[in-house]
Design an enzyme around this catalytic site. Sequence first.
Site, PDB file in Angstrom:
ATOM      1  N   ASP A  44       0.862  -1.182   0.000  1.00 35.58           N
ATOM      2  CA  ASP A  44       0.000   0.000   0.000  1.00 35.58           C
ATOM      3  C   ASP A  44       0.896   1.228   0.000  1.00 35.58           C
ATOM      4  O   ASP A  44       1.966   1.233   0.603  1.00 35.58           O
ATOM      5  CB  ASP A  44      -0.989   0.000   1.166  1.00 35.58           C
ATOM      6  CG  ASP A  44      -0.341  -0.118   2.529  1.00 35.58           C
ATOM      7  OD1 ASP A  44      -0.142   0.926   3.188  1.00 35.58           O
ATOM      8  OD2 ASP A  44      -0.046  -1.252   2.948  1.00 35.58           O
ATOM      9  N   GLU A 131      -8.670   4.042  11.875  1.00 40.77           N
ATOM     10  CA  GLU A 131      -7.692   3.862  12.944  1.00 40.77           C
ATOM     11  C   GLU A 131      -7.667   5.127  13.786  1.00 40.77           C
ATOM     12  O   GLU A 131      -8.238   6.154  13.420  1.00 40.77           O
ATOM     13  CB  GLU A 131      -6.311   3.555  12.366  1.00 40.77           C
ATOM     14  CG  GLU A 131      -5.809   4.576  11.350  1.00 40.77           C
ATOM     15  CD  GLU A 131      -4.522   4.138  10.671  1.00 40.77           C
ATOM     16  OE1 GLU A 131      -3.470   4.228  11.324  1.00 40.77           O
ATOM     17  OE2 GLU A 131      -4.587   3.739   9.488  1.00 40.77           O
TER      18      GLU A 131
END
Length: 254
Positions: A44, A131
Site C-alpha cells: 500500500d 484507525e
Amino acid sequence: MKTLKRNILCSAAGIAMTAVTAAASLFFSTARVNRTKYPVFGVDVSNYQGDINWQELEAQDVSFAFIKATEGSGHTDESVRRNLDRAAGTGIKVSAYHFFSFDSAGKTQADNFIAAVGRDEIDMPPVVDIEYYGDKRQNKPSREEAESILVPLLNELESYYGVKPIIYTTLPVYFRYVRSSFSDYPLWIRSVGFEPDLMNWKFWQYSDKGTLTGYDGDEEHIDFNVYNGSVEDFNREFPNTSIKADNNAGKAAT
C-alpha cells in the site's frame, strides 16, 4: 448463558490480542509470514513513496496495491491521480483507500473519495481505513459516534462502486468498532507482530518497514501485505479488471 460466556471469551481474547500486539510492536515491525501459505503479495502506498515506477514494483512480485486517495471530507492525496494512471499500465490489481475521520460526516467523506476515484479505475473494492489519530486513542469516540459516520460512508461507497468496501483497521480499533457491527465487510487487518489467525481476514498488513526498489519519496519503507488465499483464489475473487469490466460493460449497454 452460552452466548454470554462466548461474548465474554471473545472480549477477553480481544483485550489479550490488543495487549500482545502493543507489546510486540515495540520490538517487531515485520511479522513472520508463510509465503507458501500466502503467496499473493502486495503493497500500500501514498504520497510518502513519491514517484513510483509501477513496472519495477510488478517485477518484484507485487500482485496488488492499495493506493491512498483521500482523508476525511476535504483532503486528496497528491499522488493518487498519478498512481492510478501509472498502475493501470501494469498487471498489478489496484484499489484505493480513504482515511476515515471521526470528525466529519460520512456522506461528505464518501463524496470526497468518489470525486477522486472513478468506479472504472479500480480492480478491487474501495477501502475505508479506520484507525486512531491525534488524540483519539486517549479520547476514544463512542461506538455510536463512530457508527453514525461509518455507516453512511460505507453505504454510499457500496452504492456507487457496486461492491461492499473493504475495511482496513488495527487490532484495537477492530475490537472496539468493527467486529460487532461490521463483520460482514471484507477485512484488511494490520498486525506487524504476529499472524492474526483468530479472525477472518481478507488482507493482512504484516510490515510497515518493507523495502523495495522503484520509488523515491521521503519514506524509505513501503507497507507489505498478503492476501488470504492462493493465487487461484485471488484471481477468481478479483478477475482482471473486475470492477472496470463490469462498469465498462454497463456503459456499452447504454
